[in-house]
Write an enzyme that holds these catalytic residues in place. Structure first.
Site, PDB file in Angstrom:
ATOM      1  N   MET A  30       0.831  -1.203   0.000  1.00 14.78           N
ATOM      2  CA  MET A  30       0.000   0.000   0.000  1.00 14.78           C
ATOM      3  C   MET A  30       0.869   1.259   0.000  1.00 14.78           C
ATOM      4  O   MET A  30       0.411   2.354   0.322  1.00 14.78           O
ATOM      5  CB  MET A  30      -0.942  -0.010   1.211  1.00 14.78           C
ATOM      6  N   GLY A  31       2.152   1.102  -0.351  1.00  9.11           N
ATOM      7  CA  GLY A  31       3.024   2.267  -0.464  1.00  9.11           C
ATOM      8  C   GLY A  31       3.544   2.742   0.883  1.00  9.11           C
ATOM      9  O   GLY A  31       3.476   2.022   1.871  1.00  9.11           O
ATOM     10  N   ALA A  32       4.072   3.999   0.890  1.00  8.02           N
ATOM     11  CA  ALA A  32       4.804   4.528   2.046  1.00  8.02           C
ATOM     12  C   ALA A  32       5.873   3.493   2.422  1.00  8.02           C
ATOM     13  O   ALA A  32       5.957   3.003   3.551  1.00  8.02           O
ATOM     14  CB  ALA A  32       3.893   4.834   3.228  1.00  8.02           C
ATOM     15  N   HIS A  34       9.130   1.127   3.102  1.00  5.55           N
ATOM     16  CA  HIS A  34      10.275   1.106   4.012  1.00  5.55           C
ATOM     17  C   HIS A  34      11.062  -0.175   3.719  1.00  5.55           C
ATOM     18  O   HIS A  34      10.702  -0.940   2.808  1.00  5.55           O
ATOM     19  CB  HIS A  34       9.802   1.174   5.466  1.00  5.55           C
ATOM     20  N   HIS A  37       9.235  -3.550   3.163  1.00  3.76           N
ATOM     21  CA  HIS A  37       8.725  -3.785   1.809  1.00  3.76           C
ATOM     22  C   HIS A  37       9.864  -4.163   0.861  1.00  3.76           C
ATOM     23  O   HIS A  37       9.744  -5.069   0.036  1.00  3.76           O
ATOM     24  CB  HIS A  37       8.068  -2.514   1.253  1.00  3.76           C
ATOM     25  N   GLY A 162       4.821 -10.314   3.956  1.00  6.76           N
ATOM     26  CA  GLY A 162       5.574 -10.237   5.206  1.00  6.76           C
ATOM     27  C   GLY A 162       4.884 -11.006   6.322  1.00  6.76           C
ATOM     28  O   GLY A 162       3.663 -10.962   6.464  1.00  6.76           O
ATOM     29  N   LYS A 164       5.047 -10.101   9.164  1.00  5.35           N
ATOM     30  CA  LYS A 164       4.549  -9.052  10.056  1.00  5.35           C
ATOM     31  C   LYS A 164       3.026  -9.118  10.145  1.00  5.35           C
ATOM     32  O   LYS A 164       2.443  -8.913  11.194  1.00  5.35           O
ATOM     33  CB  LYS A 164       5.007  -7.707   9.521  1.00  5.35           C
ATOM     34  N   ARG A 202       2.853   2.948   9.165  1.00  4.00           N
ATOM     35  CA  ARG A 202       2.151   3.755  10.164  1.00  4.00           C
ATOM     36  C   ARG A 202       3.106   4.369  11.190  1.00  4.00           C
ATOM     37  O   ARG A 202       2.720   5.310  11.882  1.00  4.00           O
ATOM     38  CB  ARG A 202       1.104   2.910  10.883  1.00  4.00           C
TER      39      ARG A 202
HETATM   40  P1  AMP Z   1       1.488  -2.959   3.478  1.00  8.61           P
HETATM   41  O1  AMP Z   1       2.016  -1.933   2.547  1.00  8.61           O
HETATM   42  O2  AMP Z   1       1.507  -2.565   4.908  1.00  8.61           O
HETATM   43  O3  AMP Z   1       0.153  -3.513   3.024  1.00  8.61           O
HETATM   44  O4  AMP Z   1       2.476  -4.186   3.403  1.00  8.61           O
HETATM   45  C1  AMP Z   1       2.805  -4.776   2.180  1.00  8.61           C
HETATM   46  C2  AMP Z   1       3.582  -6.029   2.429  1.00  8.61           C
HETATM   47  O5  AMP Z   1       4.786  -5.709   3.134  1.00  8.61           O
HETATM   48  C3  AMP Z   1       2.827  -7.043   3.298  1.00  8.61           C
HETATM   49  O6  AMP Z   1       3.089  -8.347   2.802  1.00  8.61           O
HETATM   50  C4  AMP Z   1       3.441  -6.834   4.639  1.00  8.61           C
HETATM   51  O7  AMP Z   1       3.346  -7.969   5.479  1.00  8.61           O
HETATM   52  C5  AMP Z   1       4.876  -6.538   4.272  1.00  8.61           C
HETATM   53  N1  AMP Z   1       5.549  -5.831   5.371  1.00  8.61           N
HETATM   54  C6  AMP Z   1       5.136  -4.705   5.994  1.00  8.61           C
HETATM   55  N2  AMP Z   1       5.976  -4.385   6.992  1.00  8.61           N
HETATM   56  C7  AMP Z   1       6.938  -5.344   7.013  1.00  8.61           C
HETATM   57  C8  AMP Z   1       8.095  -5.577   7.813  1.00  8.61           C
HETATM   58  N3  AMP Z   1       8.433  -4.771   8.818  1.00  8.61           N
HETATM   59  N4  AMP Z   1       8.854  -6.655   7.538  1.00  8.61           N
HETATM   60  C9  AMP Z   1       8.524  -7.499   6.524  1.00  8.61           C
HETATM   61  N5  AMP Z   1       7.452  -7.331   5.728  1.00  8.61           N
HETATM   62  C10 AMP Z   1       6.666  -6.273   5.961  1.00  8.61           C
END
Ligand code: AMP
Length: 295
Positions: A30-32, A34, A37, A162, A164, A202
């Site tokens: 979903m972007g932003a 780090h 990702h 992830g 996570k 976040r």
């Molecule tokens: P999101 O952008 O939050 O929807 O996350 C996109 C993908 O990145 C998902 O598969 C998350 O589980 C993974 N992700 C987010 N934070 C982490 C992290 N700290 N370590 C590993 N994977 C992550």
């Protein structure tokens, strides 16, 4: 890196690559972005010929509209990070590329849309009834809806998620199985800041004061991992609940020790082949989750 905003142009490009027998790895986000990702991109790069990432803040997985509005959007910095990580393709669609008006109306009227199953029966059983599913009604239906759509567009051989979001991983594995999608789901380790805080888009919304307190989340999880063999489960839970009773900035939403397969609470470690400790906390305007696999 080639950037696509439209489904059609991405599909055409990917069809050409698939004709050349290239394997496709996919990491939706979903972007932003780090380094959490970016770790997915690196792992995908090592396993596939072509890596596709997507940036799409999915409206249907937010049960709290304020959270959707406040979700950080940093497209230029995201593109720079993906370029640096050698990502091959970025898919960054607008909402109306992904959703029909009917689907968006269902969301506006707080109804869950199940057209993404395309007539198949998909039942997550108890997997979506606990933890995040219990605290965020409709969240996992929105996740399955968008991930199934993205999978149908990208058609990856492997998709990288992830650990996570441990429960999300279980839901996606279950969804892929029930929809009979030939996609291997790869779980990737949690990437953390130096002080142990799990990286999250976040985190950038935390105040300085909150940022100082949140390393307690992972510290408690690591402590539980250290002592779980010698303490009964109810005492382990008390360690966490007692800690947050004394905390004013952080409100504990849940802490649970669950079976890694069923995600149901464990009362006896002897009955589970693998267990994970999961936590969700709420600060003033930010909600954070984390987990650690105990064994
Ligand atoms: P999101 O952008 O939050 O929807 O996350 C996109 C993908 O990145 C998902 O598969 C998350 O589980 C993974 N992700 C987010 N934070 C982490 C992290 N700290 N370590 C590993 N994977 C992550």
């Amino acid at each position: 890196m080639i950037i696509f905003n439209s489904v059609k142009s991405l599909e055409n490009h990917l069809t050409d690559l698939q004709k050349q027998q290239k394997t496709i790895g996919f990491a939706p986000t979903m972007g932003a972005l780090h380094m959490g990702h970016i770790s997915l991109i690196s792992i995908a790069k090592a396993q596939c010929d072509i890596v596709v990432s997507s940036i799409f803040v999915n409206p249907t997985q937010f049960n709290d509209l304020a959270d959707l509005d406040k979700y950080p959007r940093t497209m230029d910095a995201d593109i720079a990070l993906l370029e640096k990580a050698d990502c091959d393709i970025l898919f960054a669609p607008e909402v109306n590329e992904i959703y029909s008006e009917e689907e968006l109306n269902a969301k506006r009227n707080h109804k869950e849309d199940f057209s993404w199953t395309q007539g198949k029966t998909v039942d997550f059983g108890l997997l979506d009834k606990v933890m995040e599913g219990a605290h965020r009604p409709g969240h996992f239906n929105g996740v399955a809806q968008v991930v199934s759509k993205l999978f149908r567009i990208v058609n990856p051989n492997k998709a990288f998620f992830g650990q996570k979001d441990f429960q999300q991983l279980s839901i996606i594995k279950s969804m892929v199985k029930q929809l009979e999608m030939p996609i291997e789901i790869i779980a990737c380790p949690i990437v953390r800041e130096e002080d142990g805080l799990a990286m999250s888009s976040r985190n950038r919304r935390l105040s300085d004061e909150e940022r100082k307190e949140v390393p307690s989340i992972s510290k408690l999880l690591f402590f539980i991992k250290e002592i779980y063999k010698t303490h009964p489960i109810n005492q382990l839970k008390e360690v966490v609940t007692n800690y947050y009773e004394k905390e004013s900035l952080i409100h504990l939403e849940y802490f649970d020790i669950v079976d890694s397969e069923t995600l149901q609470s464990i009362t006896d470690f002897n009955n589970s082949k693998s267990a994970v400790a999961c936590i969700a906390v709420k600060l003033k305007t930010v909600r954070l989750i984390d987990n650690v696999i105990l064994y």
